[in-house]
Design a protein around this motif. Structure first.
Motif, PDB file in Angstrom:
ATOM      1  N   GLY A   1      14.768  10.405   1.742  1.00  0.00           N
ATOM      2  CA  GLY A   1      13.988  11.260   0.853  1.00  0.00           C
ATOM      3  C   GLY A   1      12.567  11.468   1.348  1.00  0.00           C
ATOM      4  N   PHE A   2      11.964  10.434   1.898  1.00  0.00           N
ATOM      5  CA  PHE A   2      10.619  10.525   2.472  1.00  0.00           C
ATOM      6  C   PHE A   2      10.599  11.584   3.572  1.00  0.00           C
TER       7      PHE A   2
ATOM      8  N   LEU B   1       8.983  15.674   4.194  1.00  0.00           N
ATOM      9  CA  LEU B   1       8.218  16.095   5.365  1.00  0.00           C
ATOM     10  C   LEU B   1       8.865  17.272   6.087  1.00  0.00           C
ATOM     11  N   GLY B   2       9.983  17.770   5.549  1.00  0.00           N
ATOM     12  CA  GLY B   2      10.638  18.932   6.136  1.00  0.00           C
ATOM     13  C   GLY B   2      11.811  18.633   7.038  1.00  0.00           C
ATOM     14  N   PHE B   3      12.199  17.375   7.157  1.00  0.00           N
ATOM     15  CA  PHE B   3      13.376  17.028   7.957  1.00  0.00           C
ATOM     16  C   PHE B   3      14.633  17.367   7.163  1.00  0.00           C
ATOM     17  N   GLN B   4      15.693  17.710   7.884  1.00  0.00           N
ATOM     18  CA  GLN B   4      16.968  18.025   7.251  1.00  0.00           C
ATOM     19  C   GLN B   4      18.033  17.056   7.742  1.00  0.00           C
TER      20      GLN B   4
ATOM     21  N   VAL C   1       0.828  -1.216   0.000  1.00  0.00           N
ATOM     22  CA  VAL C   1       0.000   0.000   0.000  1.00  0.00           C
ATOM     23  C   VAL C   1       0.862   1.267   0.000  1.00  0.00           C
ATOM     24  N   ALA C   2       2.093   1.116  -0.432  1.00  0.00           N
ATOM     25  CA  ALA C   2       3.011   2.260  -0.472  1.00  0.00           C
ATOM     26  C   ALA C   2       2.504   3.317  -1.444  1.00  0.00           C
ATOM     27  N   ARG C   3       2.936   4.550  -1.207  1.00  0.00           N
ATOM     28  CA  ARG C   3       2.639   5.695  -2.073  1.00  0.00           C
ATOM     29  C   ARG C   3       1.158   6.045  -2.124  1.00  0.00           C
ATOM     30  N   GLN C   4       0.464   5.796  -1.014  1.00  0.00           N
ATOM     31  CA  GLN C   4      -0.938   6.185  -0.904  1.00  0.00           C
ATOM     32  C   GLN C   4      -1.138   7.257   0.160  1.00  0.00           C
ATOM     33  N   GLY C   5      -0.041   7.790   0.710  1.00  0.00           N
ATOM     34  CA  GLY C   5      -0.130   8.834   1.722  1.00  0.00           C
ATOM     35  C   GLY C   5      -0.253   8.327   3.147  1.00  0.00           C
ATOM     36  N   ILE C   6      -0.185   7.024   3.325  1.00  0.00           N
ATOM     37  CA  ILE C   6      -0.334   6.457   4.665  1.00  0.00           C
ATOM     38  C   ILE C   6       0.855   6.839   5.547  1.00  0.00           C
ATOM     39  N   GLY C   7       2.058   6.707   5.026  1.00  0.00           N
ATOM     40  CA  GLY C   7       3.247   7.064   5.800  1.00  0.00           C
ATOM     41  C   GLY C   7       3.256   8.539   6.167  1.00  0.00           C
ATOM     42  N   ARG C   8       2.881   9.386   5.227  1.00  0.00           N
ATOM     43  CA  ARG C   8       2.813  10.826   5.490  1.00  0.00           C
ATOM     44  C   ARG C   8       1.805  11.119   6.599  1.00  0.00           C
TER      45      ARG C   8
ATOM     46  N   GLU D   1      16.610  16.019  11.413  1.00  0.00           N
ATOM     47  CA  GLU D   1      15.919  16.835  12.394  1.00  0.00           C
ATOM     48  C   GLU D   1      14.934  17.768  11.708  1.00  0.00           C
ATOM     49  N   LYS D   2      13.908  18.139  12.493  1.00  0.00           N
ATOM     50  CA  LYS D   2      12.905  19.090  11.991  1.00  0.00           C
ATOM     51  C   LYS D   2      12.460  19.973  13.146  1.00  0.00           C
ATOM     52  N   GLN D   3      12.489  21.287  12.895  1.00  0.00           N
ATOM     53  CA  GLN D   3      11.950  22.232  13.859  1.00  0.00           C
ATOM     54  C   GLN D   3      10.430  22.199  13.773  1.00  0.00           C
ATOM     55  N   LEU D   4       9.779  22.109  14.930  1.00  0.00           N
ATOM     56  CA  LEU D   4       8.316  22.078  14.957  1.00  0.00           C
ATOM     57  C   LEU D   4       7.770  23.422  15.409  1.00  0.00           C
TER      58      LEU D   4
END
Length: 112
Positions: free
Chosen positions: A80-81, A85-88, A45-52, A109-112
């Motif tokens: 890359g995923f 999502l904004g992680f660096q 079920v990859a690439r269906q937005g579930i992970g996001r 890391e990602k600043q929230l």
């Protein structure tokens, strides 16, 4: 999805994604460490937005718990995923332990 407040253990929060009554993904967050500890989606079920969806819900939980800097150790194929999502990327590291081999990973890391 099973609501995160229904699945928690001490400092961890878990999310389980379901589709047609089957578990198709999960994620976990270590509140104490500010660590997105896992995000996994069944390849069927990859690439269906579930992970996001899982990762964004865990980020929201992190914010609700006062976490301002969220970290994760991404496998090389998942970096890359997390970037989407904004992680660096911060550093290349080996993740593993006494019970298994070291796995080349990326600290992100990602600043929230």
């Amino acid at each position: 999805m099973i609501p995160p407040d229904k699945i928690k253990a001490d400092n961890y929060r878990y999310i389980v994604a379901e589709q047609d009554g089957l578990s198709v993904g999960y994620g976990s967050l270590d509140i104490d460490k500010g660590l997105l500890a896992a995000t996994f989606v069944d390849p069927s079920v990859a690439r269906q937005g579930i992970g996001r969806t899982i990762a964004e819900e865990l980020q929201s939980i992190a914010q609700d718990n006062g976490i301002h800097l969220l970290k994760t150790y991404a496998s090389l194929n998942a970096a890359g995923f997390y970037e989407q999502l904004g992680f660096q990327k911060q550093d290349c590291v080996d993740v593993g332990g006494e019970s298994g081999p070291d796995i080349p990973s990326v600290l992100m890391e990602k600043q929230l």
